[in-house]
Design an enzyme around this catalytic site. Structure first.
Site, mmCIF file in Angstrom:
data_model
loop_
_atom_site.group_PDB
_atom_site.id
_atom_site.type_symbol
_atom_site.label_atom_id
_atom_site.label_comp_id
_atom_site.label_asym_id
_atom_site.label_seq_id
_atom_site.Cartn_x
_atom_site.Cartn_y
_atom_site.Cartn_z
ATOM 1 N N HIS A 118 67.224 -4.065 69.500
ATOM 2 C CA HIS A 118 66.134 -4.267 70.463
ATOM 3 C C HIS A 118 66.384 -4.933 71.542
ATOM 4 O O HIS A 118 67.086 -6.038 71.325
ATOM 5 C CB HIS A 118 64.949 -5.010 69.507
ATOM 6 C CG HIS A 118 63.710 -4.998 70.404
ATOM 7 N ND1 HIS A 118 62.884 -3.958 70.721
ATOM 8 C CD2 HIS A 118 63.127 -6.211 70.470
ATOM 9 C CE1 HIS A 118 62.011 -4.241 71.162
ATOM 10 N NE2 HIS A 118 61.811 -5.789 71.160
ATOM 11 N N ASP A 174 57.320 -4.200 59.732
ATOM 12 C CA ASP A 174 56.730 -5.032 60.728
ATOM 13 C C ASP A 174 57.647 -4.676 62.124
ATOM 14 O O ASP A 174 58.740 -5.082 62.171
ATOM 15 C CB ASP A 174 56.662 -6.469 60.590
ATOM 16 C CG ASP A 174 55.723 -6.939 59.479
ATOM 17 O OD1 ASP A 174 54.749 -6.371 59.374
ATOM 18 O OD2 ASP A 174 55.848 -7.920 58.653
ATOM 19 N N LEU A 175 57.222 -3.846 62.842
ATOM 20 C CA LEU A 175 57.770 -3.223 64.004
ATOM 21 C C LEU A 175 58.691 -4.349 64.914
ATOM 22 O O LEU A 175 58.167 -5.485 65.376
ATOM 23 C CB LEU A 175 57.015 -2.584 64.926
ATOM 24 C CG LEU A 175 57.743 -1.813 66.216
ATOM 25 C CD1 LEU A 175 58.580 -0.627 65.569
ATOM 26 C CD2 LEU A 175 56.840 -1.246 66.967
ATOM 27 N N ASP A 176 59.862 -4.351 64.933
ATOM 28 C CA ASP A 176 60.843 -5.081 65.673
ATOM 29 C C ASP A 176 60.732 -6.630 65.137
ATOM 30 O O ASP A 176 60.962 -7.591 65.896
ATOM 31 C CB ASP A 176 60.551 -5.130 67.204
ATOM 32 C CG ASP A 176 60.847 -3.657 67.740
ATOM 33 O OD1 ASP A 176 61.885 -3.025 67.006
ATOM 34 O OD2 ASP A 176 60.272 -3.155 68.544
ATOM 35 N N GLU A 177 60.227 -6.793 63.871
ATOM 36 C CA GLU A 177 60.127 -8.140 63.568
ATOM 37 C C GLU A 177 61.004 -8.475 62.284
ATOM 38 O O GLU A 177 60.734 -9.418 61.465
ATOM 39 C CB GLU A 177 58.508 -8.577 63.164
ATOM 40 C CG GLU A 177 57.820 -8.463 64.713
ATOM 41 C CD GLU A 177 56.277 -8.882 64.357
ATOM 42 O OE1 GLU A 177 56.003 -9.488 63.116
ATOM 43 O OE2 GLU A 177 55.563 -8.726 65.307
#
EC number: 3.5.1.10
Length: 285
Positions: free
Chosen positions: A193, A227-230
């Site tokens: 990311h 949890d998106l991009d976490e």
């Protein structure tokens, strides 16, 4: 690399005597420690350890080692696993239209710099089929729409099962995976990311960064969660920039950072150097 070299990883409640117990057990079974790293987290009271060792007695094999470690694991309440060091994880790479991370991983594999085997490439677009084929890697086109997303994820799971995939790598795959898929493959999907300070979401992040006049750009490789991009972070890479950089220059530099951070994360995962510690990781480099 000998087929009698092994890697042991473990985590457990922190207490005295863990390192000594592991070392004594290995010595008692004619094993020689080649590399050992450990970390005690004072905030979670968890202990983490990675040991690379050589089993010198040909009568002591993987089954024997698993048996003796099982008893020790019960005593210290360990979560643990054991791998042969020469076993290379089988990797499925997922990509959309940006090919820089895929190309980097394929080149590293061909050059002997990737400690994993890329067994296939999956994409929701056909654009990069030529790249996968040029490296002799099987390409699977799974176009995704709102109507067929669940169906394609089923096909993806079927592919991972049929190909014996150990790790899925999202090399700029521009689709959000479902919560169900993330849970089924927890700890087995790595994403790359773009990460800035501040973080820019959505389209054209490097152009957004240029407008805001950022001074640092970077990339983050992490495990995928619902949890998106976490998800837990494995590796990050950054570079300093200034007002003279164009959006195109930021994009080019950012792609290099993404490739480097992702390759490191894949290698460290393949070498069993990454241990989950709640929402973060312990990485024994």
């Amino acid at each position: 690399m000998s087929d009698r070299e092994f890697v042991l990883t473990l985590s457990c409640p922190d207490s005295r005597g863990i390192v000594a117990a592991v070392a004594n057990l290995l010595a008692a079974n004619d094993c020689n420690i080649e590399e050992s790293q450990q970390y005690g987290d004072h905030y979670t009271s968890r202990f983490f350890m990675r040991v690379q060792f050589l089993a010198e007695d040909p009568e002591v094999g993987e089954d024997t080692l698993r048996g003796v470690f099982s008893a020790l694991a019960g005593e210290f309440r360990m979560d643990w696993d054991l791998w042969r060091r020469d076993a290379r994880p089988r990797v499925l790479v997922m990509v959309s239209k940006f090919g820089h991370c895929l190309n980097d991983l394929l080149y590293r594999q061909r050059s002997g710099l990737l400690n994993a085997e890329i067994v296939g490439v999956v994409s929701n677009h056909p654009d990069l089929e030529f790249l996968a084929r040029s490296y002799g890697v099987e390409f699977h086109h799974l176009p995704v729409t709102p109507e067929n997303k669940a169906e394609q994820e089923v096909r993806l799971l079927e592919l991972t099962d049929s190909m014996g995939v150990d790790l899925v790598v999202l090399a700029r795959y521009m689709q959000v995976l479902s919560e169900d898929l993330c849970q089924k493959m927890s700890g087995r999907i790595i994403n790359i990311h773009h990460s800035f300070l501040p973080s820019f979401k959505g389209a054209r992040p490097y152009h957004q960064a240029h407008v805001r006049g950022v001074k640092l750009i970077g990339a983050t490789a992490h495990y995928v969660t619902a949890d998106l991009d976490e998800g837990p972070i494995i590796e990050q890479e950054v570079a300093r920039v200034d007002h003279t950089y164009s959006p195109e220059q930021l994009t080019a530099m950012g792609r290099d950072l993404e490739s480097v951070a992702l390759a490191r994360a894949v290698n460290w995962h393949a070498e069993h150097r990454v241990l989950l510690n709640g929402g973060k990781t312990v990485v024994f480099r």
